[in-house]
Structure formats: C-alpha cells, structure tokens
Write a protein that holds these residues in place. Sequence first.
Motif, PDB file in Angstrom:
ATOM      1  N   TYR A   1      35.164  44.875  46.436  1.00 45.61           N
ATOM      2  CA  TYR A   1      36.409  45.149  47.154  1.00 45.61           C
ATOM      3  C   TYR A   1      37.145  43.863  47.495  1.00 45.61           C
ATOM      4  O   TYR A   1      38.360  43.791  47.388  1.00 45.61           O
TER       5      TYR A   1
ATOM      6  N   ASN B   1      41.663  40.326  48.040  1.00 43.45           N
ATOM      7  CA  ASN B   1      41.358  41.699  47.656  1.00 43.45           C
ATOM      8  C   ASN B   1      41.214  41.746  46.143  1.00 43.45           C
ATOM      9  O   ASN B   1      42.105  41.291  45.422  1.00 43.45           O
ATOM     10  N   TRP B   2      40.079  42.279  45.673  1.00 44.01           N
ATOM     11  CA  TRP B   2      39.767  42.136  44.250  1.00 44.01           C
ATOM     12  C   TRP B   2      40.718  42.915  43.347  1.00 44.01           C
ATOM     13  O   TRP B   2      41.076  42.450  42.273  1.00 44.01           O
ATOM     14  N   SER B   3      41.157  44.089  43.751  1.00 42.25           N
ATOM     15  CA  SER B   3      41.952  44.930  42.851  1.00 42.25           C
ATOM     16  C   SER B   3      43.424  44.549  42.838  1.00 42.25           C
ATOM     17  O   SER B   3      44.023  44.421  41.773  1.00 42.25           O
ATOM     18  N   VAL B   4      44.021  44.319  44.012  1.00 40.79           N
ATOM     19  CA  VAL B   4      45.468  44.065  44.055  1.00 40.79           C
ATOM     20  C   VAL B   4      45.823  42.611  44.277  1.00 40.79           C
ATOM     21  O   VAL B   4      46.978  42.231  44.159  1.00 40.79           O
TER      22      VAL B   4
ATOM     23  N   LYS C   1      39.532  38.330  37.179  1.00 40.71           N
ATOM     24  CA  LYS C   1      38.782  39.575  37.131  1.00 40.71           C
ATOM     25  C   LYS C   1      37.985  39.695  35.853  1.00 40.71           C
ATOM     26  O   LYS C   1      36.897  40.279  35.843  1.00 40.71           O
TER      27      LYS C   1
END
Length: 125
Positions: free
Chosen positions: A32, A52-55, A74
């Motif tokens: 996360y 934040n890893w995703s956004v 990523k």
Amino acid sequence: QVQLAESGGGLAQAGGSVRLSCAASGRTFSTYAMAWFRRAPGKEREFIAAVNWSVGYTDYAASVKGRFTISRDKSKNTVFLQMNSLRPEDTAVYYCAGLSIGGRNMRNEANYPYWGQGTQVTVSS
C-alpha cells in the motif's frame, strides 16, 4: 511476507547528495505504501517520507521537504530517496519500511510491519 533491502548509504559532505534505494521482494503485490524513516545518534526513529504505491501520493517531514524526494519504480518494486542539500543533522541510519494495509497513517512507524536492515548516511561539515 515482504523483504526489504536498502542500499546507497555512505559519506557525503554538507550540501552534497546521496540516493538511497530499497528493493522489495516477496508478497509485493499487497504493498500500500513505502516509506523512509531515520534514527540519528541518541534520538528516536523519525518519519522522513512516504509514497502511496498505487497512485504515487507523497508525504514529507517538514525537516526534509524541498530537499529530499521519494519515488518508486513499480516495475522493479523499488523505492528511492534522493537526498539533496544534505546537512550534518541528516546523519543517521536510514530505514525503508513497507505497509500493506490501506487507510493507515503513513507517518506512523507502528503501522509498518516490514523493515529493511538500515543503511548509514554520514554528512560531514
């Protein structure tokens, strides 16, 4: 489980730059957030920066904002900390940390179950 391995620490002069890397392995699909903390001699470990890893949302401690930049790759499961305009007070052991549960305060080290072994950064005046 997630394993974290830091690299890139060392000796720098005041005003110089150092780039730290932290490679994650294991159950990285559940990441996360990733963060950097540091512990200076005689002090408690403190939050430095998180992403934040995703956004890609980032957060910084006031003491490093504008000088340090956190980023992530990523595809390589790697987080970086670019440290510029270094000061002697930046001397510390730097740790990367991983958080897999969303919604947690990224500044709170108690929320991070995964930690690297730490890498020393020494800034001389």
